[in-house]
Write a protein that holds these residues in place. Structure first.
Motif, PDB file in Angstrom:
ATOM      1  N   GLY A 208     -41.939  59.030  -9.608  1.00 37.88           N
ATOM      2  CA  GLY A 208     -42.606  59.372  -8.363  1.00 37.88           C
ATOM      3  C   GLY A 208     -44.028  59.827  -8.640  1.00 37.88           C
ATOM      4  O   GLY A 208     -44.277  60.555  -9.604  1.00 37.88           O
ATOM      5  N   ILE A 209     -44.962  59.357  -7.835  1.00 32.94           N
ATOM      6  CA  ILE A 209     -46.365  59.769  -7.945  1.00 32.94           C
ATOM      7  C   ILE A 209     -46.843  60.168  -6.548  1.00 32.94           C
ATOM      8  O   ILE A 209     -46.564  59.462  -5.574  1.00 32.94           O
ATOM      9  CB  ILE A 209     -47.250  58.632  -8.506  1.00 32.94           C
ATOM     10  N   THR A 210     -47.522  61.297  -6.472  1.00 30.39           N
ATOM     11  CA  THR A 210     -48.137  61.723  -5.221  1.00 30.39           C
ATOM     12  C   THR A 210     -49.646  61.618  -5.347  1.00 30.39           C
ATOM     13  O   THR A 210     -50.228  62.191  -6.270  1.00 30.39           O
ATOM     14  CB  THR A 210     -47.747  63.179  -4.880  1.00 30.39           C
ATOM     15  N   LEU A 211     -50.252  60.877  -4.444  1.00 27.49           N
ATOM     16  CA  LEU A 211     -51.711  60.778  -4.392  1.00 27.49           C
ATOM     17  C   LEU A 211     -52.194  61.655  -3.242  1.00 27.49           C
ATOM     18  O   LEU A 211     -51.676  61.575  -2.127  1.00 27.49           O
ATOM     19  CB  LEU A 211     -52.153  59.329  -4.165  1.00 27.49           C
ATOM     20  N   SER A 212     -53.186  62.492  -3.513  1.00 30.77           N
ATOM     21  CA  SER A 212     -53.706  63.410  -2.500  1.00 30.77           C
ATOM     22  C   SER A 212     -55.140  63.019  -2.141  1.00 30.77           C
ATOM     23  O   SER A 212     -55.953  62.746  -3.026  1.00 30.77           O
ATOM     24  CB  SER A 212     -53.677  64.845  -3.018  1.00 30.77           C
ATOM     25  N   PHE A 213     -55.411  63.026  -0.833  1.00 26.67           N
ATOM     26  CA  PHE A 213     -56.697  62.563  -0.341  1.00 26.67           C
ATOM     27  C   PHE A 213     -57.508  63.718   0.237  1.00 26.67           C
ATOM     28  O   PHE A 213     -56.976  64.789   0.546  1.00 26.67           O
ATOM     29  CB  PHE A 213     -56.483  61.458   0.691  1.00 26.67           C
ATOM     30  N   ALA A 214     -58.801  63.478   0.381  1.00 27.10           N
ATOM     31  CA  ALA A 214     -59.738  64.541   0.761  1.00 27.10           C
ATOM     32  C   ALA A 214     -59.384  65.163   2.105  1.00 27.10           C
ATOM     33  O   ALA A 214     -59.644  66.346   2.331  1.00 27.10           O
ATOM     34  CB  ALA A 214     -61.160  63.984   0.780  1.00 27.10           C
ATOM     35  N   ASP A 215     -58.777  64.395   3.011  1.00 30.13           N
ATOM     36  CA  ASP A 215     -58.455  64.931   4.334  1.00 30.13           C
ATOM     37  C   ASP A 215     -57.121  65.675   4.337  1.00 30.13           C
ATOM     38  O   ASP A 215     -56.650  66.092   5.393  1.00 30.13           O
ATOM     39  CB  ASP A 215     -58.451  63.809   5.374  1.00 30.13           C
ATOM     40  N   GLY A 216     -56.505  65.828   3.156  1.00 26.93           N
ATOM     41  CA  GLY A 216     -55.270  66.598   3.065  1.00 26.93           C
ATOM     42  C   GLY A 216     -54.018  65.767   3.148  1.00 26.93           C
ATOM     43  O   GLY A 216     -52.915  66.287   2.954  1.00 26.93           O
ATOM     44  N   ASP A 217     -54.150  64.488   3.430  1.00 23.09           N
ATOM     45  CA  ASP A 217     -52.965  63.626   3.487  1.00 23.09           C
ATOM     46  C   ASP A 217     -52.490  63.284   2.075  1.00 23.09           C
ATOM     47  O   ASP A 217     -53.273  63.246   1.128  1.00 23.09           O
ATOM     48  CB  ASP A 217     -53.281  62.336   4.240  1.00 23.09           C
ATOM     49  N   ASN A 218     -51.206  63.020   1.963  1.00 28.47           N
ATOM     50  CA  ASN A 218     -50.617  62.631   0.689  1.00 28.47           C
ATOM     51  C   ASN A 218     -49.928  61.284   0.834  1.00 28.47           C
ATOM     52  O   ASN A 218     -49.368  60.969   1.886  1.00 28.47           O
ATOM     53  CB  ASN A 218     -49.578  63.665   0.237  1.00 28.47           C
ATOM     54  N   LEU A 219     -49.979  60.514  -0.242  1.00 29.83           N
ATOM     55  CA  LEU A 219     -49.289  59.229  -0.299  1.00 29.83           C
ATOM     56  C   LEU A 219     -48.256  59.318  -1.413  1.00 29.83           C
ATOM     57  O   LEU A 219     -48.593  59.598  -2.560  1.00 29.83           O
ATOM     58  CB  LEU A 219     -50.299  58.112  -0.579  1.00 29.83           C
ATOM     59  N   LEU A 220     -47.001  59.115  -1.049  1.00 27.96           N
ATOM     60  CA  LEU A 220     -45.917  59.218  -2.024  1.00 27.96           C
ATOM     61  C   LEU A 220     -45.515  57.822  -2.483  1.00 27.96           C
ATOM     62  O   LEU A 220     -45.275  56.939  -1.661  1.00 27.96           O
ATOM     63  CB  LEU A 220     -44.707  59.910  -1.392  1.00 27.96           C
ATOM     64  N   LEU A 221     -45.441  57.639  -3.795  1.00 29.55           N
ATOM     65  CA  LEU A 221     -45.127  56.326  -4.355  1.00 29.55           C
ATOM     66  C   LEU A 221     -43.960  56.439  -5.321  1.00 29.55           C
ATOM     67  O   LEU A 221     -43.816  57.449  -6.009  1.00 29.55           O
ATOM     68  CB  LEU A 221     -46.332  55.767  -5.127  1.00 29.55           C
ATOM     69  N   LEU A 222     -43.162  55.405  -5.377  1.00 27.98           N
ATOM     70  CA  LEU A 222     -42.151  55.257  -6.418  1.00 27.98           C
ATOM     71  C   LEU A 222     -42.580  54.058  -7.254  1.00 27.98           C
ATOM     72  O   LEU A 222     -42.610  52.931  -6.760  1.00 27.98           O
ATOM     73  CB  LEU A 222     -40.776  55.036  -5.791  1.00 27.98           C
ATOM     74  N   VAL A 223     -42.953  54.323  -8.498  1.00 28.80           N
ATOM     75  CA  VAL A 223     -43.687  53.335  -9.285  1.00 28.80           C
ATOM     76  C   VAL A 223     -42.862  52.895 -10.488  1.00 28.80           C
ATOM     77  O   VAL A 223     -42.366  53.735 -11.247  1.00 28.80           O
ATOM     78  CB  VAL A 223     -45.024  53.951  -9.754  1.00 28.80           C
ATOM     79  N   PRO A 224     -42.712  51.589 -10.698  1.00 27.26           N
ATOM     80  CA  PRO A 224     -41.967  51.093 -11.858  1.00 27.26           C
ATOM     81  C   PRO A 224     -42.726  51.330 -13.165  1.00 27.26           C
ATOM     82  O   PRO A 224     -43.949  51.264 -13.204  1.00 27.26           O
ATOM     83  CB  PRO A 224     -41.814  49.598 -11.572  1.00 27.26           C
ATOM     84  N   VAL A 225     -41.964  51.595 -14.212  1.00 26.71           N
ATOM     85  CA  VAL A 225     -42.519  51.858 -15.539  1.00 26.71           C
ATOM     86  C   VAL A 225     -42.235  50.668 -16.441  1.00 26.71           C
ATOM     87  O   VAL A 225     -41.093  50.208 -16.528  1.00 26.71           O
ATOM     88  CB  VAL A 225     -41.891  53.129 -16.147  1.00 26.71           C
ATOM     89  N   TYR A 226     -43.271  50.178 -17.106  1.00 22.16           N
ATOM     90  CA  TYR A 226     -43.129  49.074 -18.050  1.00 22.16           C
ATOM     91  C   TYR A 226     -43.612  49.513 -19.425  1.00 22.16           C
ATOM     92  O   TYR A 226     -44.317  50.507 -19.553  1.00 22.16           O
ATOM     93  CB  TYR A 226     -43.932  47.853 -17.592  1.00 22.16           C
ATOM     94  N   GLY A 227     -43.249  48.742 -20.433  1.00 24.42           N
ATOM     95  CA  GLY A 227     -43.677  49.003 -21.790  1.00 24.42           C
ATOM     96  C   GLY A 227     -45.087  48.479 -22.024  1.00 24.42           C
ATOM     97  O   GLY A 227     -45.801  48.136 -21.090  1.00 24.42           O
ATOM     98  N   PRO A 228     -45.490  48.388 -23.307  1.00 19.68           N
ATOM     99  CA  PRO A 228     -46.858  47.972 -23.631  1.00 19.68           C
ATOM    100  C   PRO A 228     -47.255  46.621 -23.050  1.00 19.68           C
ATOM    101  O   PRO A 228     -48.425  46.401 -22.727  1.00 19.68           O
ATOM    102  CB  PRO A 228     -46.844  47.914 -25.164  1.00 19.68           C
ATOM    103  N   GLY A 229     -46.296  45.719 -22.887  1.00 18.54           N
ATOM    104  CA  GLY A 229     -46.611  44.388 -22.381  1.00 18.54           C
ATOM    105  C   GLY A 229     -46.861  44.325 -20.885  1.00 18.54           C
ATOM    106  O   GLY A 229     -47.301  43.291 -20.379  1.00 18.54           O
TER     107      GLY A 229
END
Ligand SMILES: [Cu+2]
Length: 150
Positions: free
Chosen positions: A124-145
């Motif tokens: 899970g990653i939360t991105l926070s923006f200047a206006d106070g809003d947040n964007l919540l993401l569920l992001v896949p993890v990959y190896g070096p390739g």
């Protein structure tokens, strides 16, 4: 002032995730596509990539990011200083109204310190923006390739 909640299962599914039609004029409204994390080793920072699109009428700024899978999740930019690859910390990332910013290899990226994750999993990653809003993401993890077919 709700942002799109983009739950990203697999990059191949992203094409099907069409944004809902929004009434105009709208505030800044940022969503993420093609998000993924490159994980190398537990003692090396992992890097996060995605494309941020602002479908709103107001320019906004990404000001911070966080993840329970990282001791710190920083906004970085890779630069080439006379042939030497370096990274610098970026205070904020402007996403213009009706515009796009790419976090990609060799450019802007998220840098995950002390990563606690496994390739093939998701974080899970939360991105926070200047206006106070947040964007919540569920992001896949990959190896070096990286992701397949990329
Ligand atoms: Cu970095």
């Amino acid at each position: 002032m709700k942002r799109f909640l983009c739950l990203i299962a697999l990059p191949v599914l992203l094409g099907a995730a069409a944004p809902a039609t929004a009434p105009a004029p709208s505030p800044a409204n940022v969503h993420a596509a093609h998000a993924w994390v490159r994980y190398l080793l537990p003692n090396l920072p992992a890097s996060g990539y995605m494309v941020l699109t602002n479908t709103g009428d107001i320019t906004t700024k990404l000001v911070s990011a966080s993840s329970a899978a990282c001791s710190a999740l920083m906004l970085h930019e890779s630069i080439n200083d006379s042939g030497t690859a370096m990274m610098t910390t970026v205070k904020s990332l402007t996403i213009p109204a009706h515009g796009q910013v790419s976090l990609a290899q060799g450019g802007y990226h998220l840098m995950c310190m002390k990563p606690k994750m496994t390739a093939g999993g998701k974080i899970g990653i939360t991105l926070s923006f200047a206006d106070g809003d947040n964007l919540l993401l569920l992001v896949p993890v990959y190896g070096p390739g990286g992701p397949p077919n990329q």
